[in-house]
Design a protein around this motif. Structure first.
Motif, short mmCIF file in Angstrom:
data_model
loop_
_atom_site.label_atom_id
_atom_site.label_comp_id
_atom_site.label_asym_id
_atom_site.label_seq_id
_atom_site.Cartn_x
_atom_site.Cartn_y
_atom_site.Cartn_z
N CYS A 111 0.85 -1.19 0.00
CA CYS A 111 0.00 0.00 0.00
C CYS A 111 0.88 1.24 0.00
O CYS A 111 1.77 1.37 0.85
CB CYS A 111 -0.91 0.02 1.22
SG CYS A 111 -2.15 -1.31 1.17
N PHE A 112 0.64 2.12 -0.96
CA PHE A 112 1.35 3.39 -1.07
C PHE A 112 0.42 4.48 -0.55
O PHE A 112 -0.78 4.45 -0.84
CB PHE A 112 1.73 3.68 -2.52
CG PHE A 112 2.66 2.65 -3.10
CD1 PHE A 112 4.03 2.78 -2.96
CD2 PHE A 112 2.16 1.55 -3.78
CE1 PHE A 112 4.89 1.83 -3.49
CE2 PHE A 112 3.02 0.60 -4.32
CZ PHE A 112 4.38 0.74 -4.16
N GLU A 122 -4.83 5.96 -0.36
CA GLU A 122 -4.09 4.70 -0.41
C GLU A 122 -4.19 4.11 -1.80
O GLU A 122 -5.27 4.04 -2.38
CB GLU A 122 -4.68 3.71 0.60
CG GLU A 122 -4.03 2.34 0.56
CD GLU A 122 -4.75 1.33 1.42
OE1 GLU A 122 -4.56 1.36 2.64
OE2 GLU A 122 -5.54 0.54 0.86
N PHE A 123 -3.07 3.68 -2.33
CA PHE A 123 -3.00 2.98 -3.62
C PHE A 123 -2.39 1.62 -3.33
O PHE A 123 -1.24 1.52 -2.90
CB PHE A 123 -2.15 3.79 -4.60
CG PHE A 123 -1.84 3.07 -5.88
CD1 PHE A 123 -2.84 2.59 -6.71
CD2 PHE A 123 -0.52 2.89 -6.28
CE1 PHE A 123 -2.55 1.94 -7.89
CE2 PHE A 123 -0.21 2.24 -7.47
CZ PHE A 123 -1.23 1.76 -8.28
N ILE A 138 -2.64 9.58 -7.68
CA ILE A 138 -1.57 9.33 -6.71
C ILE A 138 -0.19 9.65 -7.31
O ILE A 138 0.81 9.67 -6.59
CB ILE A 138 -1.62 7.87 -6.18
CG1 ILE A 138 -0.81 7.68 -4.90
CG2 ILE A 138 -1.18 6.88 -7.25
CD1 ILE A 138 -1.40 8.28 -3.68
N ASN A 139 -0.13 9.97 -8.60
CA ASN A 139 1.14 10.30 -9.25
C ASN A 139 1.78 11.52 -8.57
O ASN A 139 1.12 12.52 -8.35
CB ASN A 139 0.92 10.59 -10.73
CG ASN A 139 2.23 10.83 -11.46
OD1 ASN A 139 3.15 10.03 -11.36
ND2 ASN A 139 2.30 11.92 -12.17
N ASP A 140 3.06 11.39 -8.26
CA ASP A 140 3.82 12.45 -7.58
C ASP A 140 3.19 12.85 -6.25
O ASP A 140 3.32 13.99 -5.79
CB ASP A 140 3.97 13.69 -8.48
CG ASP A 140 4.88 13.43 -9.66
OD1 ASP A 140 5.73 12.51 -9.58
OD2 ASP A 140 4.76 14.15 -10.67
N ARG A 141 2.52 11.89 -5.59
CA ARG A 141 1.90 12.16 -4.29
C ARG A 141 2.23 11.09 -3.24
O ARG A 141 1.75 11.15 -2.13
CB ARG A 141 0.39 12.26 -4.44
CG ARG A 141 -0.03 13.43 -5.32
CD ARG A 141 -1.51 13.51 -5.48
NE ARG A 141 -2.07 14.13 -4.28
CZ ARG A 141 -3.37 14.31 -4.11
NH1 ARG A 141 -4.23 13.94 -5.02
NH2 ARG A 141 -3.81 14.86 -2.99
N ILE A 142 3.03 10.09 -3.59
CA ILE A 142 3.35 9.01 -2.65
C ILE A 142 4.42 9.49 -1.66
O ILE A 142 5.47 9.95 -2.07
CB ILE A 142 3.83 7.75 -3.40
CG1 ILE A 142 2.70 7.20 -4.28
CG2 ILE A 142 4.34 6.70 -2.42
CD1 ILE A 142 3.13 6.08 -5.21
#
Length: 148
Positions: A111-112, A122-123, A138-142
């Motif tokens: 989970c990212f 959560e991804f 979620i790109n550039d947000r983890i």
């Protein structure tokens, strides 16, 4: 006299074995983070999770200029911002909010998270999954990840 020599030899072998086990334990603990992953999903080691700052698992800015990179770990990471490299783009904020592609080279789900300490959006990806481009939300947000 012969028994004393055998006993001394056995003690020496036993001590060397214990020392070797302790040395192996301490060296593996320091090898839990990789900062030298190259371009390509095949560069992520077995049983590791790897993140690249660019789509398609690219290390290096395809447009030139500032260097980009990748990191990997075989443990939960509560704060990707701690990965700071002077020659990399993330020298100010670390790898937080930089990941665009990920590889889960483990047999567990990962989970990212949008925020440090596993908070926010959560991804989740399954075992052995590879994402050349994570979803736009979620790109550039983890900022953190853990096995889940």
């Amino acid at each position: 006299m012969m028994n004393l020599r055998r006993l001394a030899t056995r003690l020496a072998v036993g001590a060397a074995t214990v020392a070797g086990v302790l040395a192996a334990t301490t060296t593996t603990a320091s090898a839990d983070i990789l900062t030298s992953i190259e371009t390509g999903p095949g560069k992520c080691p077995a049983n590791w999770v790897c993140l690249w700052s660019e789509n398609n698992y690219i290390v290096g800015n395809p447009k030139g200029g500032v260097d980009y990179g990748a990191v990997g770990a075989n443990e939960n990471i509560a704060d990707l911002g701690k990965f700071k490299f002077e020659s990399k783009l993330w020298r100010w904020k670390g790898m937080a909010d930089e990941a665009s592609s990920v590889v889960n080279n483990t047999g567990s789900s990962v989970c990212f998270y949008e925020h440090t300490n596993y908070g926010g959006l959560e991804f989740r990806i399954g075992p052995w999954e590879k994402w050349a481009s994570v979803p736009s939300w979620i790109n550039d947000r983890i900022s953190s990840f853990k096995f889940c």
